[in-house]
Design a protein around this motif. Structure first.
Motif, mmCIF file in Angstrom:
data_model
loop_
_atom_site.group_PDB
_atom_site.id
_atom_site.type_symbol
_atom_site.label_atom_id
_atom_site.label_comp_id
_atom_site.label_asym_id
_atom_site.label_seq_id
_atom_site.Cartn_x
_atom_site.Cartn_y
_atom_site.Cartn_z
ATOM 1 N N PRO A 268 -3.447 4.885 5.343
ATOM 2 C CA PRO A 268 -4.213 4.360 6.477
ATOM 3 C C PRO A 268 -3.785 5.002 7.799
ATOM 4 C CG PRO A 268 -3.286 2.574 5.146
ATOM 5 C CD PRO A 268 -2.608 3.840 4.714
ATOM 6 N N ALA A 269 -4.748 5.270 8.677
ATOM 7 C CA ALA A 269 -4.473 5.994 9.916
ATOM 8 C C ALA A 269 -3.990 5.036 11.001
ATOM 9 C CB ALA A 269 -5.732 6.717 10.385
ATOM 10 N N ASP B 185 0.838 -1.190 0.000
ATOM 11 C CA ASP B 185 0.000 0.000 0.000
ATOM 12 C C ASP B 185 0.874 1.241 0.000
ATOM 13 O OD1 ASP B 185 1.047 0.020 2.507
ATOM 14 O OD2 ASP B 185 -0.845 -0.176 3.585
ATOM 15 N N SER B 186 0.260 2.387 0.245
ATOM 16 C CA SER B 186 0.985 3.652 0.275
ATOM 17 C C SER B 186 0.358 4.539 1.340
ATOM 18 C CB SER B 186 0.927 4.343 -1.092
ATOM 19 O OG SER B 186 1.605 5.588 -1.054
ATOM 20 N N VAL B 187 1.197 5.254 2.092
ATOM 21 C CA VAL B 187 0.731 6.169 3.134
ATOM 22 C C VAL B 187 0.556 7.549 2.515
ATOM 23 C CG1 VAL B 187 1.246 7.200 5.361
ATOM 24 C CG2 VAL B 187 1.897 4.840 4.915
ATOM 25 N N ILE B 188 -0.638 8.124 2.679
ATOM 26 C CA ILE B 188 -0.979 9.410 2.077
ATOM 27 C C ILE B 188 -1.528 10.324 3.164
ATOM 28 C CG2 ILE B 188 -2.418 10.588 0.369
ATOM 29 C CD1 ILE B 188 -2.473 8.026 -1.225
ATOM 30 N N ARG B 189 -1.068 11.561 3.177
ATOM 31 C CA ARG B 189 -1.601 12.530 4.129
ATOM 32 C C ARG B 189 -2.923 13.074 3.599
ATOM 33 N NH1 ARG B 189 0.326 15.199 8.564
ATOM 34 N NH2 ARG B 189 -0.641 17.192 9.038
ATOM 35 N N THR B 190 -3.937 13.115 4.480
ATOM 36 C CA THR B 190 -5.288 13.454 4.036
ATOM 37 C C THR B 190 -5.510 14.944 3.888
ATOM 38 O OG1 THR B 190 -6.003 13.367 6.349
ATOM 39 C CG2 THR B 190 -6.271 11.374 5.021
ATOM 40 N N GLU C 198 3.615 -4.153 24.589
ATOM 41 C CA GLU C 198 2.631 -5.223 24.621
ATOM 42 C C GLU C 198 1.360 -4.844 23.877
ATOM 43 O OE1 GLU C 198 2.713 -8.244 25.735
ATOM 44 O OE2 GLU C 198 4.729 -8.223 26.594
ATOM 45 N N ASP C 199 0.927 -3.591 24.005
ATOM 46 C CA ASP C 199 -0.345 -3.169 23.412
ATOM 47 C C ASP C 199 -0.191 -1.793 22.770
ATOM 48 O OD1 ASP C 199 -2.979 -3.065 22.680
ATOM 49 O OD2 ASP C 199 -3.716 -2.447 24.658
ATOM 50 N N PRO C 200 0.430 -1.696 21.594
ATOM 51 C CA PRO C 200 0.572 -0.390 20.928
ATOM 52 C C PRO C 200 -0.773 0.097 20.406
ATOM 53 C CG PRO C 200 1.374 -2.136 19.506
ATOM 54 C CD PRO C 200 1.048 -2.787 20.827
ATOM 55 N N GLU C 201 -0.918 1.412 20.342
ATOM 56 C CA GLU C 201 -2.171 2.019 19.890
ATOM 57 C C GLU C 201 -2.185 2.119 18.367
ATOM 58 O OE1 GLU C 201 -2.697 5.730 21.813
ATOM 59 O OE2 GLU C 201 -2.742 4.890 23.836
ATOM 60 N N VAL C 202 -2.502 1.001 17.731
ATOM 61 C CA VAL C 202 -2.593 0.950 16.267
ATOM 62 C C VAL C 202 -3.992 0.503 15.878
ATOM 63 C CG1 VAL C 202 -0.145 0.506 15.947
ATOM 64 C CG2 VAL C 202 -1.704 -1.414 16.209
ATOM 65 N N SER C 203 -4.403 0.900 14.691
ATOM 66 C CA SER C 203 -5.719 0.522 14.169
ATOM 67 C C SER C 203 -5.611 -0.751 13.354
ATOM 68 C CB SER C 203 -6.285 1.650 13.304
ATOM 69 O OG SER C 203 -6.370 2.857 14.033
ATOM 70 N N ASP C 204 -6.742 -1.439 13.245
ATOM 71 C CA ASP C 204 -6.775 -2.657 12.441
ATOM 72 C C ASP C 204 -6.681 -2.307 10.960
ATOM 73 O OD1 ASP C 204 -7.044 -4.157 14.752
ATOM 74 O OD2 ASP C 204 -9.243 -4.106 14.680
ATOM 75 N N TYR C 205 -6.120 -3.236 10.216
ATOM 76 C CA TYR C 205 -5.948 -3.042 8.772
ATOM 77 C C TYR C 205 -7.149 -3.659 8.068
ATOM 78 C CZ TYR C 205 -3.337 -2.437 4.434
ATOM 79 O OH TYR C 205 -2.917 -2.023 3.188
ATOM 80 N N SER D 59 4.045 4.921 13.974
ATOM 81 C CA SER D 59 2.843 4.711 13.178
ATOM 82 C C SER D 59 2.680 5.867 12.185
ATOM 83 C CB SER D 59 1.603 4.604 14.079
ATOM 84 O OG SER D 59 1.275 5.868 14.611
ATOM 85 N N SER D 60 1.661 5.735 11.331
ATOM 86 C CA SER D 60 1.396 6.769 10.327
ATOM 87 C C SER D 60 0.661 7.968 10.897
ATOM 88 C CB SER D 60 0.577 6.165 9.179
ATOM 89 O OG SER D 60 -0.624 5.606 9.670
ATOM 90 N N GLY D 61 0.240 7.907 12.178
ATOM 91 C CA GLY D 61 -0.427 9.040 12.797
ATOM 92 C C GLY D 61 -1.897 9.129 12.406
ATOM 93 N N SER D 62 -2.564 10.127 12.950
ATOM 94 C CA SER D 62 -3.996 10.282 12.722
ATOM 95 C C SER D 62 -4.332 11.109 11.492
ATOM 96 C CB SER D 62 -4.635 10.939 13.955
ATOM 97 O OG SER D 62 -4.035 12.204 14.217
#
Length: 449
Positions: free
Chosen positions: A200-201, A122-127, A272-279, A193-196
């Motif tokens: 993908p966020a 994929d590719s990370v894009i700033r919104t 143990e539990d990073p704050e990442v979103s599901d893909y 992470s890619s940030g908010s």
């Protein structure tokens, strides 16, 4: 700039040797794209370049192997050699870009999946736009997933960099250009992470693998095992972006991790539990639109009498309503007669075209508007200005006292006396005359002496 040494050089120092691989058609090399990074490393490191297949003789004496965006396939023997290099205590850094394996035509995930890391296609894009024009030049302000990284970045920031307060919003704001996201599972740890503000966020873009991690089983622990860093963008440390934001601090942090710096310690709770979103994968609508398929909906049973499938009332022609229509004529008192066709009349919206007898006359452009000013007034001398002013102001009676005031003030402006008055002093006739009298008295004192 010091020349890059070849891998066959003697007297290699294992603790200070880093090899940049250039055998897989990498987009960046230390002589083209990574020049600033090479200058930064040459003081304490022996920077080597490998242009052959990755073999044991290449990795002998190497401390860190960098794969800056491989765009060719690795062979099975090369993977075996890299694993043996890791088992013997060597460290590995893998940099990739947008599109992942598919975009770079490589098979690096075959090696990384064993350590709980894989690169997405994929590719990370700033919104939304901020500082950088290209949407794939993604500026991440809140992408730190582990407090240990943030703490170390804050120490490096205050001790080694002062950049006009550009790091006020976050201790590690980094630019992530033309990169891809990662899938991270144990025993690896996602640290960035890619940030908010990106899509993908909140997806991992940097992962670390440490064989001494306490989460690993005792049977899998290896005190001599090497560490792995995987970053989803090969452009992060390129010449165009290394000095942008905190990318140089990010390089120092990753280097400290690979070298096993005692000051580098991750937060166990965040690990143990990073704050990442599901893909979430979404279907390719454009491709599916080109490949139509029959609907698989269950149908009702077909009756034995197939005529029941047709409804003749939808398009039937019946004369049942003719008597009611004829009766409506008498009720409405309308003469019953067969309908006649009304000839339509069409009106032309524009008149018919005719041949032009005279050629069209176009309005000429107006003359340019030039500023009008008096050349004599602009180029005349001070004496001429004074003479013109004297002609305007002729003293004759008591009613012309205002002309005298005006005459003295204008003479002061022409002779530049007004600009010589002190600040706060009124620019009137009395102060101008006082200034002239003072200068005349000073002049006479000098002549008397």
């Amino acid at each position: 700039m010091a020349p890059i040494m070849d891998i066959s050089a003697d007297n290699k120092d294992k603790q200070l040797t880093i090899i940049f691989n250039a055998s897989k058609n990498e987009p960046f090399k230390v002589t083209d794209g990574y020049k600033i990074l090479q200058r930064k490393l040459k003081g304490n490191w022996k920077v080597l370049v490998n242009r052959e297949a990755v073999g044991p003789e290449v990795l002998t004496g190497c401390s860190i192997l960098v794969l800056p965006g491989p765009r060719d396939m690795f062979s099975e023997d090369e993977f075996i050699n890299i694993k043996q290099f890791l088992d013997s205590g060597g460290n590995l850094m893998v940099l990739i870009g947008e599109g992942g394996e598919k975009g770079f035509h490589t098979n690096i995930n075959f090696l990384l999946e064993e350590f709980g890391i894989s690169i997405n296609n994929d590719s990370v894009i700033r919104t939304h736009y901020y500082k950088y024009f290209h949407p794939k030049e993604c500026l991440v302000l809140n992408g730190v997933l582990n407090k240990g990284i943030e703490s170390l970045a804050g120490k490096l920031n205050h001790s080694s960099i002062t950049n006009e307060g550009s790091y006020a919003k976050s201790s590690l704001p980094f630019i992530f250009p033309f990169g891809a996201t990662l899938n991270v599972a144990r025993p690896a740890v996602a640290v960035l992470s890619s940030g908010s503000a990106a899509y993908p966020a909140n997806r991992p873009v940097c992962a670390l693998y440490n064989p001494q991690d306490s989460r690993l089983e005792d049977a899998k622990k290896s005190k001599n095992g090497g560490r792995i860093v995987v970053l989803g963008s090969v452009h992060v440390f390129a010449d165009a972006y290394l000095e942008k934001e905190a990318n140089r601090i990010l390089w120092d942090i990753l280097l400290k991790f690979l070298l096993g710096d005692p000051g580098f310690e991750l937060n166990k709770v965040d690990a143990e539990d990073p704050e990442v979103s599901d893909y979430h994968d979404v279907p390719d609508t454009a491709k599916l639109a080109e490949r139509l398929r029959v609907c698989l909906q269950e149908l009702d049973e077909i009756p034995a009498d197939y005529t029941k499938l047709f409804d003749p009332k939808l398009f039937s022609i019946s004369s049942d309503l003719v008597p009611e229509v004829l009766e409506a004529y008498s009720q409405l008192r309308v003469k019953y007669e067969p309908l006649q066709l009304i000839k339509p009349q069409f009106e032309n919206p524009l008149p018919a075209l005719q041949t032009a007898v005279f050629p069209p006359s176009f309005r000429e452009l107006p003359n340019p508007q030039l500023e009008l000013y008096d050349l004599d007034d602009a180029f005349s001398s001070e004496a001429s200005h004074l003479a013109q002013l004297a002609n305007k102001c002729i003293l004759g009676s008591q009613e012309d006292e205002n002309d005298l005031e005006y005459f003295i003030r204008e003479c002061g402006n022409i002779l530049h006396i007004t600009t010589q008055l002190e600040a706060g002093v009124p620019r009137d006739a009395s102060h101008i005359l006082h200034h002239v009298a003072v200068h005349i008295s000073e002049f006479k004192k000098l002549n008397a002496s």
